[in-house]
Scaffold this active site. Structure first.
Site, PDB file in Angstrom:
ATOM      1  N   SER A 136       0.819  -1.204   0.000  1.00 24.31           N
ATOM      2  CA  SER A 136       0.000   0.000   0.000  1.00 24.31           C
ATOM      3  C   SER A 136       0.854   1.256   0.000  1.00 24.31           C
ATOM      4  CB  SER A 136      -0.905   0.011   1.239  1.00 24.31           C
ATOM      5  OG  SER A 136      -1.603   1.241   1.322  1.00 24.31           O
ATOM      6  N   GLN A 158       1.429  -0.304  -4.966  1.00 23.55           N
ATOM      7  CA  GLN A 158       0.309   0.573  -5.286  1.00 23.55           C
ATOM      8  C   GLN A 158       0.775   2.028  -5.227  1.00 23.55           C
ATOM      9  OE1 GLN A 158      -2.153   1.577  -2.062  1.00 23.55           O
ATOM     10  NE2 GLN A 158      -4.021   1.858  -3.252  1.00 23.55           N
ATOM     11  N   ARG A 195     -17.125   9.151   4.305  1.00 20.19           N
ATOM     12  CA  ARG A 195     -17.137   7.946   5.127  1.00 20.19           C
ATOM     13  C   ARG A 195     -17.648   8.277   6.525  1.00 20.19           C
ATOM     14  NH1 ARG A 195     -11.087   5.798   3.283  1.00 20.19           N
ATOM     15  NH2 ARG A 195     -11.542   5.773   1.036  1.00 20.19           N
ATOM     16  N   HIS A 328     -13.141   0.270  -4.936  1.00 23.40           N
ATOM     17  CA  HIS A 328     -12.434   0.560  -3.691  1.00 23.40           C
ATOM     18  C   HIS A 328     -13.144  -0.069  -2.487  1.00 23.40           C
ATOM     19  CE1 HIS A 328      -8.890   3.050  -2.681  1.00 23.40           C
ATOM     20  NE2 HIS A 328      -9.377   3.035  -1.463  1.00 23.40           N
ATOM     21  N   ARG A 363     -15.038 -12.628  -0.876  1.00 27.12           N
ATOM     22  CA  ARG A 363     -15.085 -13.123   0.500  1.00 27.12           C
ATOM     23  C   ARG A 363     -14.801 -14.619   0.596  1.00 27.12           C
ATOM     24  NH1 ARG A 363     -14.717  -8.533   0.891  1.00 27.12           N
ATOM     25  NH2 ARG A 363     -16.127  -7.000   1.815  1.00 27.12           N
ATOM     26  N   GLY A 382      -9.155  -8.107   0.012  1.00 29.15           N
ATOM     27  CA  GLY A 382      -8.858  -6.999   0.911  1.00 29.15           C
ATOM     28  C   GLY A 382      -9.249  -7.248   2.345  1.00 29.15           C
TER      29      GLY A 382
END
Length: 431
Positions: A136, A158, A195, A328, A363, A382
Protein backbone atom coordinates in the site's frame (compact mmCIF):
# COMPACT_ATOMS: atom_id res chain seq x y z
CA UNK A 1 -1.19 -24.34 17.19
CA UNK A 2 -0.57 -23.11 13.66
CA UNK A 3 -3.43 -23.76 11.28
CA UNK A 4 -1.31 -22.59 8.41
CA UNK A 5 -0.24 -24.08 5.13
CA UNK A 6 2.64 -23.18 2.90
CA UNK A 7 2.12 -22.12 -0.71
CA UNK A 8 -0.95 -23.84 -2.22
CA UNK A 9 -0.17 -27.18 -3.83
CA UNK A 10 -2.34 -29.46 -5.98
CA UNK A 11 -5.17 -30.60 -3.73
CA UNK A 12 -4.93 -27.46 -1.57
CA UNK A 13 -8.56 -27.75 -0.46
CA UNK A 14 -8.34 -31.28 0.91
CA UNK A 15 -4.97 -30.57 2.49
CA UNK A 16 -6.38 -27.55 4.30
CA UNK A 17 -9.40 -29.53 5.46
CA UNK A 18 -7.17 -32.33 6.73
CA UNK A 19 -5.07 -29.95 8.82
CA UNK A 20 -8.18 -28.59 10.49
CA UNK A 21 -9.96 -31.90 10.99
CA UNK A 22 -6.88 -33.59 12.40
CA UNK A 23 -6.49 -30.77 14.88
CA UNK A 24 -10.16 -31.25 15.75
CA UNK A 25 -9.42 -34.82 16.85
CA UNK A 26 -7.16 -33.27 19.48
CA UNK A 27 -9.87 -30.87 20.57
CA UNK A 28 -8.52 -27.86 18.72
CA UNK A 29 -10.56 -25.56 16.52
CA UNK A 30 -9.22 -23.04 13.98
CA UNK A 31 -7.86 -19.83 15.45
CA UNK A 32 -9.19 -18.07 12.35
CA UNK A 33 -12.86 -18.77 11.55
CA UNK A 34 -13.31 -20.47 8.18
CA UNK A 35 -16.46 -18.49 7.30
CA UNK A 36 -16.36 -14.77 6.56
CA UNK A 37 -19.17 -13.85 8.95
CA UNK A 38 -17.37 -15.53 11.84
CA UNK A 39 -14.09 -13.93 10.83
CA UNK A 40 -15.70 -10.50 10.70
CA UNK A 41 -17.31 -10.88 14.14
CA UNK A 42 -14.06 -11.96 15.77
CA UNK A 43 -12.06 -9.22 14.02
CA UNK A 44 -14.50 -6.61 15.27
CA UNK A 45 -14.00 -7.78 18.85
CA UNK A 46 -10.23 -7.52 18.41
CA UNK A 47 -10.26 -4.03 16.92
CA UNK A 48 -10.71 -0.60 18.49
CA UNK A 49 -13.80 1.44 17.66
CA UNK A 50 -11.73 3.87 15.60
CA UNK A 51 -9.88 1.05 13.85
CA UNK A 52 -13.08 -0.78 12.97
CA UNK A 53 -14.68 2.36 11.57
CA UNK A 54 -11.78 2.74 9.17
CA UNK A 55 -11.15 -0.83 8.06
CA UNK A 56 -14.77 -2.04 7.89
CA UNK A 57 -16.57 1.17 6.98
CA UNK A 58 -17.72 2.27 3.55
CA UNK A 59 -18.95 5.34 1.74
CA UNK A 60 -22.26 6.94 2.66
CA UNK A 61 -24.96 4.46 3.62
CA UNK A 62 -22.94 1.44 2.52
CA UNK A 63 -24.98 0.81 -0.64
CA UNK A 64 -21.92 0.00 -2.76
CA UNK A 65 -20.61 -2.48 -0.21
CA UNK A 66 -23.99 -4.23 -0.25
CA UNK A 67 -24.09 -4.12 -4.06
CA UNK A 68 -20.74 -5.90 -4.24
CA UNK A 69 -22.15 -8.85 -2.33
CA UNK A 70 -25.52 -8.84 -4.08
CA UNK A 71 -23.77 -9.04 -7.44
CA UNK A 72 -22.08 -12.30 -6.45
CA UNK A 73 -25.37 -13.67 -5.14
CA UNK A 74 -27.07 -13.14 -8.51
CA UNK A 75 -24.72 -15.63 -10.18
CA UNK A 76 -25.08 -19.32 -9.42
CA UNK A 77 -22.58 -22.07 -10.15
CA UNK A 78 -23.83 -25.01 -12.22
CA UNK A 79 -21.72 -28.05 -11.21
CA UNK A 80 -21.04 -30.86 -13.65
CA UNK A 81 -20.55 -34.42 -12.44
CA UNK A 82 -18.76 -37.68 -13.28
CA UNK A 83 -15.58 -36.04 -14.44
CA UNK A 84 -12.11 -36.94 -13.22
CA UNK A 85 -11.18 -34.05 -10.93
CA UNK A 86 -8.62 -35.88 -8.82
CA UNK A 87 -5.86 -33.55 -10.03
CA UNK A 88 -6.44 -29.81 -10.11
CA UNK A 89 -4.22 -26.90 -11.12
CA UNK A 90 -4.89 -23.47 -9.62
CA UNK A 91 -1.85 -21.75 -11.13
CA UNK A 92 -1.93 -18.65 -13.32
CA UNK A 93 0.67 -16.60 -15.19
CA UNK A 94 0.94 -12.87 -14.47
CA UNK A 95 3.76 -10.65 -15.71
CA UNK A 96 6.30 -13.39 -16.04
CA UNK A 97 5.45 -15.15 -12.78
CA UNK A 98 3.65 -18.42 -12.25
CA UNK A 99 1.43 -17.91 -9.22
CA UNK A 100 0.11 -20.90 -7.25
CA UNK A 101 -3.42 -19.45 -7.22
CA UNK A 102 -5.23 -16.54 -8.93
CA UNK A 103 -5.35 -14.56 -5.68
CA UNK A 104 -3.43 -11.47 -4.60
CA UNK A 105 -3.50 -9.58 -1.32
CA UNK A 106 -4.92 -6.13 -1.98
CA UNK A 107 -3.29 -2.96 -0.68
CA UNK A 108 -4.84 -1.72 2.57
CA UNK A 109 -3.94 1.59 4.14
CA UNK A 110 -3.27 2.19 7.83
CA UNK A 111 -3.21 -1.55 8.57
CA UNK A 112 -1.74 -0.90 12.02
CA UNK A 113 -5.31 -0.11 13.05
CA UNK A 114 -5.86 -3.88 12.81
CA UNK A 115 -2.51 -5.06 14.19
CA UNK A 116 0.76 -3.33 15.15
CA UNK A 117 2.84 -5.51 12.78
CA UNK A 118 0.69 -4.23 9.90
CA UNK A 119 2.23 -4.37 6.42
CA UNK A 120 5.26 -6.44 7.38
CA UNK A 121 3.00 -9.17 8.78
CA UNK A 122 0.79 -9.11 5.68
CA UNK A 123 3.86 -9.33 3.47
CA UNK A 124 5.09 -12.35 5.42
CA UNK A 125 1.69 -14.00 5.12
CA UNK A 126 1.66 -13.51 1.35
CA UNK A 127 5.19 -14.90 1.09
CA UNK A 128 4.18 -18.08 2.93
CA UNK A 129 1.35 -18.57 0.45
CA UNK A 130 3.49 -17.66 -2.55
CA UNK A 131 0.99 -15.08 -3.80
CA UNK A 132 1.70 -11.37 -4.37
CA UNK A 133 1.01 -8.64 -1.85
CA UNK A 134 0.37 -5.22 -3.36
CA UNK A 135 2.23 -2.90 -0.99
CA UNK A 136 0.00 0.00 0.00
CA UNK A 137 1.08 3.54 -0.77
CA UNK A 138 -0.57 4.34 2.56
CA UNK A 139 1.41 1.66 4.41
CA UNK A 140 2.57 1.71 8.01
CA UNK A 141 6.03 0.40 7.15
CA UNK A 142 8.42 1.45 4.38
CA UNK A 143 8.14 -0.76 1.32
CA UNK A 144 11.74 -1.85 1.88
CA UNK A 145 10.81 -3.45 5.23
CA UNK A 146 7.85 -5.27 3.72
CA UNK A 147 10.01 -6.49 0.84
CA UNK A 148 12.60 -7.81 3.29
CA UNK A 149 9.89 -9.94 4.92
CA UNK A 150 9.08 -11.58 1.57
CA UNK A 151 12.44 -12.80 0.33
CA UNK A 152 12.06 -13.65 -3.36
CA UNK A 153 8.27 -13.91 -3.21
CA UNK A 154 6.29 -11.71 -5.61
CA UNK A 155 5.28 -8.20 -4.60
CA UNK A 156 3.63 -5.29 -6.40
CA UNK A 157 3.39 -1.63 -5.41
CA UNK A 158 0.31 0.57 -5.29
CA UNK A 159 0.79 4.21 -6.30
CA UNK A 160 -1.37 7.14 -5.29
CA UNK A 161 -0.44 9.89 -7.72
CA UNK A 162 0.73 12.79 -5.56
CA UNK A 163 0.47 16.41 -6.57
CA UNK A 164 4.28 16.45 -6.56
CA UNK A 165 5.73 14.66 -9.61
CA UNK A 166 9.19 14.36 -8.06
CA UNK A 167 7.65 12.35 -5.24
CA UNK A 168 5.84 10.14 -7.76
CA UNK A 169 9.15 9.44 -9.50
CA UNK A 170 10.87 8.67 -6.21
CA UNK A 171 8.20 6.16 -5.19
CA UNK A 172 8.37 4.49 -8.60
CA UNK A 173 12.16 4.23 -8.36
CA UNK A 174 11.91 2.64 -4.92
CA UNK A 175 9.35 0.14 -6.21
CA UNK A 176 11.79 -0.86 -8.92
CA UNK A 177 14.62 -1.23 -6.39
CA UNK A 178 12.65 -3.54 -4.09
CA UNK A 179 11.88 -5.87 -6.98
CA UNK A 180 8.21 -5.08 -7.53
CA UNK A 181 6.74 -7.04 -10.43
CA UNK A 182 4.21 -4.31 -11.24
CA UNK A 183 2.85 -0.93 -10.23
CA UNK A 184 -0.86 -0.48 -9.50
CA UNK A 185 -2.03 3.11 -9.96
CA UNK A 186 -5.17 3.71 -7.93
CA UNK A 187 -7.46 6.12 -9.80
CA UNK A 188 -10.54 6.38 -7.60
CA UNK A 189 -9.12 8.26 -4.62
CA UNK A 190 -8.17 11.61 -6.12
CA UNK A 191 -10.64 12.81 -3.47
CA UNK A 192 -11.45 11.00 -0.22
CA UNK A 193 -14.97 9.56 -0.20
CA UNK A 194 -17.63 10.52 2.35
CA UNK A 195 -17.14 7.95 5.13
CA UNK A 196 -19.56 8.56 8.00
CA UNK A 197 -18.04 5.95 10.31
CA UNK A 198 -14.76 7.87 10.36
CA UNK A 199 -16.39 11.29 10.23
CA UNK A 200 -18.59 10.59 13.24
CA UNK A 201 -15.45 9.89 15.26
CA UNK A 202 -13.48 12.76 13.72
CA UNK A 203 -10.90 10.14 12.87
CA UNK A 204 -8.53 10.24 9.90
CA UNK A 205 -5.55 7.91 10.53
CA UNK A 206 -3.18 9.91 8.33
CA UNK A 207 -3.75 13.03 10.42
CA UNK A 208 -2.21 11.12 13.34
CA UNK A 209 0.75 9.93 11.33
CA UNK A 210 -0.73 6.47 10.75
CA UNK A 211 -0.37 5.05 7.25
CA UNK A 212 2.18 7.52 5.89
CA UNK A 213 5.38 5.49 6.29
CA UNK A 214 6.00 5.31 2.52
CA UNK A 215 6.24 9.10 2.63
CA UNK A 216 8.26 9.68 5.80
CA UNK A 217 10.78 7.09 4.56
CA UNK A 218 11.10 8.80 1.17
CA UNK A 219 14.03 11.20 0.65
CA UNK A 220 12.07 13.40 -1.74
CA UNK A 221 9.17 13.73 0.68
CA UNK A 222 11.52 14.53 3.57
CA UNK A 223 13.18 17.21 1.43
CA UNK A 224 9.78 18.75 0.70
CA UNK A 225 8.93 18.75 4.41
CA UNK A 226 12.19 20.46 5.36
CA UNK A 227 11.80 23.04 2.62
CA UNK A 228 8.38 23.89 3.99
CA UNK A 229 9.74 24.20 7.50
CA UNK A 230 12.50 26.50 6.27
CA UNK A 231 10.03 28.64 4.31
CA UNK A 232 7.89 29.06 7.41
CA UNK A 233 10.83 29.88 9.70
CA UNK A 234 9.85 32.41 12.32
CA UNK A 235 6.13 31.80 11.89
CA UNK A 236 4.36 30.53 14.98
CA UNK A 237 1.36 28.39 14.06
CA UNK A 238 -1.64 28.70 16.30
CA UNK A 239 -2.26 25.42 18.06
CA UNK A 240 -5.14 24.73 20.42
CA UNK A 241 -3.70 22.71 23.27
CA UNK A 242 -6.07 19.90 24.25
CA UNK A 243 -5.61 16.38 25.52
CA UNK A 244 -6.51 15.14 22.06
CA UNK A 245 -3.89 17.39 20.46
CA UNK A 246 -1.22 16.07 22.82
CA UNK A 247 -2.15 12.48 22.00
CA UNK A 248 -2.02 13.25 18.29
CA UNK A 249 1.43 14.83 18.65
CA UNK A 250 2.64 11.70 20.45
CA UNK A 251 1.17 9.53 17.69
CA UNK A 252 2.92 11.57 14.98
CA UNK A 253 6.22 11.54 16.85
CA UNK A 254 6.19 7.80 17.50
CA UNK A 255 5.67 7.05 13.83
CA UNK A 256 8.18 9.51 12.42
CA UNK A 257 11.69 8.11 11.82
CA UNK A 258 14.11 8.80 14.67
CA UNK A 259 14.04 8.91 18.45
CA UNK A 260 10.74 9.78 20.10
CA UNK A 261 12.26 12.46 22.34
CA UNK A 262 13.99 14.13 19.41
CA UNK A 263 10.79 14.02 17.38
CA UNK A 264 8.78 15.62 20.16
CA UNK A 265 11.18 18.57 20.06
CA UNK A 266 11.24 18.75 16.26
CA UNK A 267 8.73 20.42 13.94
CA UNK A 268 9.22 17.65 11.36
CA UNK A 269 6.60 15.07 12.49
CA UNK A 270 3.79 17.60 12.47
CA UNK A 271 5.05 19.22 9.28
CA UNK A 272 5.22 15.78 7.63
CA UNK A 273 1.56 15.10 8.39
CA UNK A 274 0.52 18.52 7.14
CA UNK A 275 2.60 18.07 3.99
CA UNK A 276 1.11 14.64 3.36
CA UNK A 277 -2.43 15.93 3.71
CA UNK A 278 -1.62 18.71 1.24
CA UNK A 279 0.00 16.64 -1.52
CA UNK A 280 -0.94 12.94 -1.26
CA UNK A 281 -3.84 13.12 -3.73
CA UNK A 282 -4.23 14.82 -7.09
CA UNK A 283 -7.80 15.76 -8.06
CA UNK A 284 -6.50 17.12 -11.37
CA UNK A 285 -5.15 13.72 -12.46
CA UNK A 286 -6.00 12.95 -16.11
CA UNK A 287 -5.05 10.53 -18.86
CA UNK A 288 -2.14 12.82 -19.71
CA UNK A 289 -0.32 11.86 -16.51
CA UNK A 290 -1.14 8.19 -17.01
CA UNK A 291 0.33 8.30 -20.51
CA UNK A 292 3.56 9.67 -19.03
CA UNK A 293 4.09 6.53 -16.97
CA UNK A 294 5.93 4.81 -19.82
CA UNK A 295 8.61 7.49 -19.45
CA UNK A 296 8.67 7.19 -15.66
CA UNK A 297 9.00 3.42 -15.16
CA UNK A 298 9.65 0.26 -17.11
CA UNK A 299 7.59 -1.83 -14.70
CA UNK A 300 4.23 -3.18 -15.89
CA UNK A 301 1.48 -0.72 -14.95
CA UNK A 302 -2.06 -1.67 -13.96
CA UNK A 303 -4.85 0.87 -13.49
CA UNK A 304 -7.09 0.23 -10.48
CA UNK A 305 -10.57 1.68 -10.16
CA UNK A 306 -11.85 1.06 -13.70
CA UNK A 307 -15.63 0.55 -13.76
CA UNK A 308 -16.67 1.54 -17.29
CA UNK A 309 -15.83 -0.25 -20.56
CA UNK A 310 -14.88 3.04 -22.23
CA UNK A 311 -12.34 3.75 -19.48
CA UNK A 312 -10.96 0.25 -19.96
CA UNK A 313 -10.48 0.91 -23.67
CA UNK A 314 -8.87 4.27 -22.92
CA UNK A 315 -6.54 2.55 -20.45
CA UNK A 316 -5.33 0.24 -23.22
CA UNK A 317 -4.78 3.23 -25.49
CA UNK A 318 -2.75 4.88 -22.72
CA UNK A 319 -0.45 1.87 -22.55
CA UNK A 320 -1.77 0.12 -19.45
CA UNK A 321 -0.45 -3.41 -18.98
CA UNK A 322 -3.43 -4.50 -16.91
CA UNK A 323 -6.70 -3.36 -15.37
CA UNK A 324 -8.14 -3.85 -11.91
CA UNK A 325 -11.91 -3.55 -11.84
CA UNK A 326 -12.63 -2.03 -8.45
CA UNK A 327 -14.93 0.34 -6.57
CA UNK A 328 -12.43 0.56 -3.69
CA UNK A 329 -14.37 -1.94 -1.62
CA UNK A 330 -17.37 0.40 -1.54
CA UNK A 331 -15.35 3.08 0.27
CA UNK A 332 -15.47 5.91 -2.27
CA UNK A 333 -18.84 6.38 -4.00
CA UNK A 334 -22.09 5.37 -2.32
CA UNK A 335 -24.50 3.81 -4.80
CA UNK A 336 -21.80 2.89 -7.34
CA UNK A 337 -21.94 -0.11 -9.63
CA UNK A 338 -20.78 -3.39 -8.12
CA UNK A 339 -17.32 -4.40 -9.28
CA UNK A 340 -18.56 -7.79 -10.49
CA UNK A 341 -21.32 -6.15 -12.53
CA UNK A 342 -18.73 -3.82 -14.06
CA UNK A 343 -16.50 -6.79 -14.91
CA UNK A 344 -19.25 -8.25 -17.11
CA UNK A 345 -18.93 -5.28 -19.46
CA UNK A 346 -15.21 -4.65 -19.13
CA UNK A 347 -13.89 -8.17 -19.78
CA UNK A 348 -15.24 -8.34 -23.38
CA UNK A 349 -14.06 -4.77 -24.02
CA UNK A 350 -10.51 -5.75 -23.06
CA UNK A 351 -10.87 -9.06 -24.93
CA UNK A 352 -7.80 -10.69 -23.42
CA UNK A 353 -5.33 -8.03 -24.56
CA UNK A 354 -4.11 -7.42 -21.00
CA UNK A 355 -4.82 -9.13 -17.66
CA UNK A 356 -8.02 -8.08 -15.90
CA UNK A 357 -8.23 -8.45 -12.13
CA UNK A 358 -11.30 -8.07 -9.93
CA UNK A 359 -11.21 -6.24 -6.61
CA UNK A 360 -13.98 -5.48 -4.10
CA UNK A 361 -16.37 -7.94 -2.50
CA UNK A 362 -14.34 -11.16 -2.66
CA UNK A 363 -15.09 -13.12 0.50
CA UNK A 364 -14.99 -16.83 -0.43
CA UNK A 365 -13.54 -19.37 -2.79
CA UNK A 366 -16.78 -19.52 -4.73
CA UNK A 367 -16.50 -15.74 -5.24
CA UNK A 368 -13.10 -16.32 -6.83
CA UNK A 369 -14.63 -18.95 -9.11
CA UNK A 370 -17.45 -16.64 -10.21
CA UNK A 371 -15.07 -13.74 -10.89
CA UNK A 372 -12.88 -15.91 -13.10
CA UNK A 373 -15.90 -17.33 -14.91
CA UNK A 374 -17.00 -13.79 -15.76
CA UNK A 375 -13.66 -12.84 -17.27
CA UNK A 376 -11.18 -11.99 -14.51
CA UNK A 377 -7.68 -13.45 -14.71
CA UNK A 378 -7.20 -13.15 -10.94
CA UNK A 379 -8.72 -11.42 -7.91
CA UNK A 380 -7.47 -9.31 -5.04
CA UNK A 381 -8.59 -9.95 -1.48
CA UNK A 382 -8.86 -7.00 0.91
CA UNK A 383 -10.94 -7.10 4.06
CA UNK A 384 -10.55 -10.87 4.63
CA UNK A 385 -6.78 -10.69 5.02
CA UNK A 386 -7.07 -7.51 7.11
CA UNK A 387 -9.60 -9.18 9.40
CA UNK A 388 -7.33 -12.20 9.66
CA UNK A 389 -4.51 -9.83 10.61
CA UNK A 390 -6.66 -8.39 13.39
CA UNK A 391 -7.45 -11.87 14.70
CA UNK A 392 -4.00 -13.41 14.57
CA UNK A 393 -1.32 -11.19 13.07
CA UNK A 394 0.76 -12.72 10.30
CA UNK A 395 -0.64 -16.22 10.80
CA UNK A 396 -4.17 -14.86 10.89
CA UNK A 397 -3.77 -13.02 7.59
CA UNK A 398 -2.21 -16.12 6.07
CA UNK A 399 -4.93 -18.47 7.24
CA UNK A 400 -7.77 -16.18 6.15
CA UNK A 401 -6.44 -16.19 2.58
CA UNK A 402 -5.47 -19.87 2.72
CA UNK A 403 -9.10 -20.68 3.53
CA UNK A 404 -10.30 -18.77 0.45
CA UNK A 405 -7.81 -20.56 -1.78
CA UNK A 406 -8.75 -23.94 -0.30
CA UNK A 407 -12.44 -23.34 -0.89
CA UNK A 408 -11.70 -22.19 -4.44
CA UNK A 409 -9.83 -25.43 -5.10
CA UNK A 410 -12.73 -27.52 -3.81
CA UNK A 411 -15.28 -25.42 -5.72
CA UNK A 412 -13.28 -25.95 -8.90
CA UNK A 413 -13.25 -29.71 -8.49
CA UNK A 414 -16.85 -30.01 -7.32
CA UNK A 415 -17.91 -28.02 -10.38
CA UNK A 416 -16.33 -30.67 -12.60
CA UNK A 417 -13.27 -28.63 -13.62
CA UNK A 418 -9.56 -29.18 -13.10
CA UNK A 419 -7.81 -25.91 -13.96
CA UNK A 420 -8.31 -22.16 -13.98
CA UNK A 421 -8.22 -22.21 -17.79
CA UNK A 422 -11.38 -24.35 -17.87
CA UNK A 423 -13.48 -21.82 -15.93
CA UNK A 424 -15.82 -20.00 -18.31
CA UNK A 425 -19.20 -18.31 -18.16
CA UNK A 426 -20.78 -21.66 -19.07
CA UNK A 427 -20.18 -22.69 -15.46
CA UNK A 428 -22.64 -20.04 -14.22
CA UNK A 429 -26.26 -19.08 -14.56
CA UNK A 430 -27.75 -15.73 -13.60
CA UNK A 431 -30.83 -15.46 -11.38
Amino acid sequence: MSDGPVAPQPGAGRARQNVIYRAGVLGRTPAVPTDFAGLERLARRKTSRRGWAYIAGGAGEGATMRANREAFDRWKIVPRVLRDVSRRDLSVELFGRTLPAPVLLAPVGAAELAHPDADVAIAGAAAELGVPYIFSNQGCAPMEESAAAMGDSPRWFQLYWSSDDDLVDSLLARAKTIGADAVVVTLDTTLLGWRPQDLNLGSLPFARGEGIAQYTSDPTFVRIVRERIAAAAGARPEVEVTLGAIRTLLSMSRRYPGRLLDNLRSPEPRAAVETFLDIYSRPSLTWTEIESLRERTDLPVLLKGILHPDDARRALDAGADGIIVSNHGGRQVDGAIASLDALVGIAPAVDGRVPVLLDSGIRTGSDVFKALALGADAVTVGRPHLYGLAVGGREGARDAVANIIAEFDLTLGLSGLTSVKEITADALTRT
